[in-house]
Motif scaffolding. Structure first.
Motif, PDB file in Angstrom:
ATOM      1  N   PHE A   4      45.155 -33.783 -30.227  1.00 54.25           N
ATOM      2  CA  PHE A   4      43.759 -33.854 -29.786  1.00 54.25           C
ATOM      3  C   PHE A   4      42.972 -32.654 -30.303  1.00 54.25           C
ATOM      4  O   PHE A   4      41.893 -32.803 -30.871  1.00 54.25           O
ATOM      5  N   PHE A   5      43.511 -31.443 -30.109  1.00 55.28           N
ATOM      6  CA  PHE A   5      42.795 -30.252 -30.565  1.00 55.28           C
ATOM      7  C   PHE A   5      42.748 -30.180 -32.087  1.00 55.28           C
ATOM      8  O   PHE A   5      41.763 -29.726 -32.657  1.00 55.28           O
ATOM      9  N   GLU A   6      43.800 -30.640 -32.751  1.00 60.03           N
ATOM     10  CA  GLU A   6      43.806 -30.635 -34.220  1.00 60.03           C
ATOM     11  C   GLU A   6      42.693 -31.522 -34.767  1.00 60.03           C
ATOM     12  O   GLU A   6      42.024 -31.166 -35.742  1.00 60.03           O
ATOM     13  N   LEU A   7      42.481 -32.670 -34.146  1.00 58.11           N
ATOM     14  CA  LEU A   7      41.481 -33.614 -34.635  1.00 58.11           C
ATOM     15  C   LEU A   7      40.069 -33.315 -34.128  1.00 58.11           C
ATOM     16  O   LEU A   7      39.086 -33.573 -34.832  1.00 58.11           O
ATOM     17  N   GLU A   8      39.944 -32.787 -32.926  1.00 57.29           N
ATOM     18  CA  GLU A   8      38.634 -32.716 -32.274  1.00 57.29           C
ATOM     19  C   GLU A   8      38.085 -31.308 -32.063  1.00 57.29           C
ATOM     20  O   GLU A   8      37.021 -31.159 -31.486  1.00 57.29           O
ATOM     21  N   ILE A   9      38.767 -30.268 -32.517  1.00 56.74           N
ATOM     22  CA  ILE A   9      38.315 -28.900 -32.231  1.00 56.74           C
ATOM     23  C   ILE A   9      36.899 -28.639 -32.776  1.00 56.74           C
ATOM     24  O   ILE A   9      36.100 -27.973 -32.126  1.00 56.74           O
ATOM     25  N   VAL A  10      36.599 -29.193 -33.921  1.00 50.91           N
ATOM     26  CA  VAL A  10      35.252 -28.994 -34.492  1.00 50.91           C
ATOM     27  C   VAL A  10      34.198 -29.603 -33.577  1.00 50.91           C
ATOM     28  O   VAL A  10      33.158 -28.978 -33.308  1.00 50.91           O
ATOM     29  N   TYR A  11      34.467 -30.795 -33.062  1.00 50.51           N
ATOM     30  CA  TYR A  11      33.498 -31.465 -32.194  1.00 50.51           C
ATOM     31  C   TYR A  11      33.408 -30.786 -30.833  1.00 50.51           C
ATOM     32  O   TYR A  11      32.346 -30.773 -30.211  1.00 50.51           O
ATOM     33  N   ILE A  12      34.507 -30.193 -30.375  1.00 48.24           N
ATOM     34  CA  ILE A  12      34.479 -29.437 -29.128  1.00 48.24           C
ATOM     35  C   ILE A  12      33.606 -28.190 -29.291  1.00 48.24           C
ATOM     36  O   ILE A  12      32.807 -27.860 -28.403  1.00 48.24           O
ATOM     37  N   VAL A  13      33.719 -27.509 -30.405  1.00 43.52           N
ATOM     38  CA  VAL A  13      32.892 -26.321 -30.668  1.00 43.52           C
ATOM     39  C   VAL A  13      31.418 -26.713 -30.767  1.00 43.52           C
ATOM     40  O   VAL A  13      30.546 -26.043 -30.199  1.00 43.52           O
ATOM     41  N   ILE A  14      31.135 -27.806 -31.468  1.00 41.73           N
ATOM     42  CA  ILE A  14      29.744 -28.283 -31.560  1.00 41.73           C
ATOM     43  C   ILE A  14      29.231 -28.653 -30.177  1.00 41.73           C
ATOM     44  O   ILE A  14      28.095 -28.338 -29.817  1.00 41.73           O
ATOM     45  N   GLY A  15      30.063 -29.317 -29.380  1.00 39.51           N
ATOM     46  CA  GLY A  15      29.692 -29.678 -28.013  1.00 39.51           C
ATOM     47  C   GLY A  15      29.412 -28.454 -27.158  1.00 39.51           C
ATOM     48  O   GLY A  15      28.469 -28.443 -26.362  1.00 39.51           O
ATOM     49  N   ALA A  16      30.232 -27.401 -27.306  1.00 39.74           N
ATOM     50  CA  ALA A  16      30.001 -26.162 -26.555  1.00 39.74           C
ATOM     51  C   ALA A  16      28.670 -25.534 -26.951  1.00 39.74           C
ATOM     52  O   ALA A  16      27.934 -25.021 -26.089  1.00 39.74           O
ATOM     53  N   PHE A  17      28.335 -25.594 -28.247  1.00 36.90           N
ATOM     54  CA  PHE A  17      27.043 -25.072 -28.688  1.00 36.90           C
ATOM     55  C   PHE A  17      25.896 -25.889 -28.074  1.00 36.90           C
ATOM     56  O   PHE A  17      24.905 -25.321 -27.591  1.00 36.90           O
ATOM     57  N   ILE A  18      26.040 -27.209 -28.079  1.00 35.48           N
ATOM     58  CA  ILE A  18      25.003 -28.069 -27.492  1.00 35.48           C
ATOM     59  C   ILE A  18      24.854 -27.787 -25.998  1.00 35.48           C
ATOM     60  O   ILE A  18      23.734 -27.728 -25.474  1.00 35.48           O
ATOM     61  N   LEU A  19      25.978 -27.587 -25.301  1.00 34.33           N
ATOM     62  CA  LEU A  19      25.904 -27.266 -23.873  1.00 34.33           C
ATOM     63  C   LEU A  19      25.258 -25.907 -23.643  1.00 34.33           C
ATOM     64  O   LEU A  19      24.515 -25.734 -22.664  1.00 34.33           O
ATOM     65  N   SER A  20      25.512 -24.944 -24.533  1.00 33.65           N
ATOM     66  CA  SER A  20      24.871 -23.634 -24.359  1.00 33.65           C
ATOM     67  C   SER A  20      23.363 -23.718 -24.591  1.00 33.65           C
ATOM     68  O   SER A  20      22.596 -23.070 -23.885  1.00 33.65           O
ATOM     69  N   VAL A  21      22.942 -24.524 -25.550  1.00 35.15           N
ATOM     70  CA  VAL A  21      21.503 -24.741 -25.764  1.00 35.15           C
ATOM     71  C   VAL A  21      20.904 -25.442 -24.553  1.00 35.15           C
ATOM     72  O   VAL A  21      19.809 -25.080 -24.090  1.00 35.15           O
ATOM     73  N   THR A  22      21.621 -26.430 -24.027  1.00 30.90           N
ATOM     74  CA  THR A  22      21.147 -27.134 -22.829  1.00 30.90           C
ATOM     75  C   THR A  22      20.999 -26.162 -21.662  1.00 30.90           C
ATOM     76  O   THR A  22      19.994 -26.205 -20.934  1.00 30.90           O
ATOM     77  N   ALA A  23      21.986 -25.296 -21.481  1.00 33.63           N
ATOM     78  CA  ALA A  23      21.915 -24.310 -20.394  1.00 33.63           C
ATOM     79  C   ALA A  23      20.740 -23.365 -20.596  1.00 33.63           C
ATOM     80  O   ALA A  23      20.023 -23.042 -19.637  1.00 33.63           O
ATOM     81  N   PHE A  24      20.523 -22.915 -21.812  1.00 33.30           N
ATOM     82  CA  PHE A  24      19.409 -22.008 -22.096  1.00 33.30           C
ATOM     83  C   PHE A  24      18.067 -22.672 -21.788  1.00 33.30           C
ATOM     84  O   PHE A  24      17.210 -22.078 -21.126  1.00 33.30           O
ATOM     85  N   VAL A  25      17.894 -23.892 -22.268  1.00 30.31           N
ATOM     86  CA  VAL A  25      16.610 -24.582 -22.089  1.00 30.31           C
ATOM     87  C   VAL A  25      16.366 -24.921 -20.624  1.00 30.31           C
ATOM     88  O   VAL A  25      15.250 -24.780 -20.126  1.00 30.31           O
ATOM     89  N   THR A  26      17.399 -25.371 -19.913  1.00 30.33           N
ATOM     90  CA  THR A  26      17.197 -25.813 -18.527  1.00 30.33           C
ATOM     91  C   THR A  26      17.086 -24.664 -17.537  1.00 30.33           C
ATOM     92  O   THR A  26      16.794 -24.904 -16.362  1.00 30.33           O
ATOM     93  N   THR A  27      17.294 -23.440 -17.965  1.00 31.83           N
ATOM     94  CA  THR A  27      17.126 -22.291 -17.059  1.00 31.83           C
ATOM     95  C   THR A  27      15.811 -21.543 -17.294  1.00 31.83           C
ATOM     96  O   THR A  27      15.600 -20.485 -16.725  1.00 31.83           O
ATOM     97  N   ARG A  28      14.943 -22.087 -18.118  1.00 36.18           N
ATOM     98  CA  ARG A  28      13.645 -21.456 -18.354  1.00 36.18           C
ATOM     99  C   ARG A  28      12.757 -21.640 -17.122  1.00 36.18           C
ATOM    100  O   ARG A  28      12.950 -22.544 -16.306  1.00 36.18           O
ATOM    101  N   ASP A  29      11.763 -20.793 -17.003  1.00 34.08           N
ATOM    102  CA  ASP A  29      10.857 -20.805 -15.846  1.00 34.08           C
ATOM    103  C   ASP A  29      10.009 -22.065 -15.766  1.00 34.08           C
ATOM    104  O   ASP A  29       9.609 -22.475 -14.675  1.00 34.08           O
ATOM    105  N   PHE A  30       9.720 -22.683 -16.887  1.00 34.38           N
ATOM    106  CA  PHE A  30       8.801 -23.822 -16.901  1.00 34.38           C
ATOM    107  C   PHE A  30       9.467 -25.166 -16.598  1.00 34.38           C
ATOM    108  O   PHE A  30       8.803 -26.190 -16.573  1.00 34.38           O
ATOM    109  N   VAL A  31      10.777 -25.199 -16.388  1.00 31.82           N
ATOM    110  CA  VAL A  31      11.460 -26.457 -16.050  1.00 31.82           C
ATOM    111  C   VAL A  31      11.844 -26.438 -14.575  1.00 31.82           C
ATOM    112  O   VAL A  31      12.035 -25.378 -13.977  1.00 31.82           O
TER     113      VAL A  31
END
Length: 127
Positions: A4-31
């Motif tokens: 699983f990690f051999e095949l999907e590690i790239v997508y897991i890293v991309i997913g972690a980046f997307i989740l970090s962007v989501t966390a950044f955007v959803t913690t702004r004062d205007f949301v």
């Protein structure tokens, strides 16, 4: 789990980046305050579903390729090493290839090919 990690590690890293962007955007004062919880759950569930779907699809294709190869069929694999000559390589037992775990190996060839990068070859028609 190793496969699983051999095949999907790239997508897991991309997913972690997307989740970090989501966390950044959803913690702004205007949301709204509830946006973090809903955003992380929604995006996280979507990413989990897509990664699981991709893994299942890849493992199913790998099993099919192994079965076809063991039945004497020809397999075509992506060749990322030499992009100028040929983008694919034909593999079969007749040509001296064998399966070692999830990889096609041949002592006459300088590298091996992972079964996840291969599909059935049927002449001019690729399935």
């Amino acid at each position: 789990m190793e496969l699983f990690f051999e095949l999907e590690i790239v997508y897991i890293v991309i997913g972690a980046f997307i989740l970090s962007v989501t966390a950044f955007v959803t913690t702004r004062d205007f949301v709204p305050k509830v946006a973090f919880k809903r955003g992380m759950l929604g995006v996280g569930a979507f990413l989990f579903f897509m990664i699981a779907f991709h893994y299942n699809m890849t493992v199913t294709r790998m099993a099919g390729v192994k079965k076809l190869f063991n039945n004497g069929e020809t397999i075509i694999c992506e060749n990322k090493m030499r992009r100028t000559i040929s983008r694919s390589v034909l593999l079969s037992k007749k040509l001296g290839w064998s399966i070692d775990g999830d990889r096609f190996v041949n002592s006459d060839y300088e590298r091996d090919f992972h079964t996840s990068r291969c599909i059935e070859y049927n002449g001019d028609k690729v399935k």
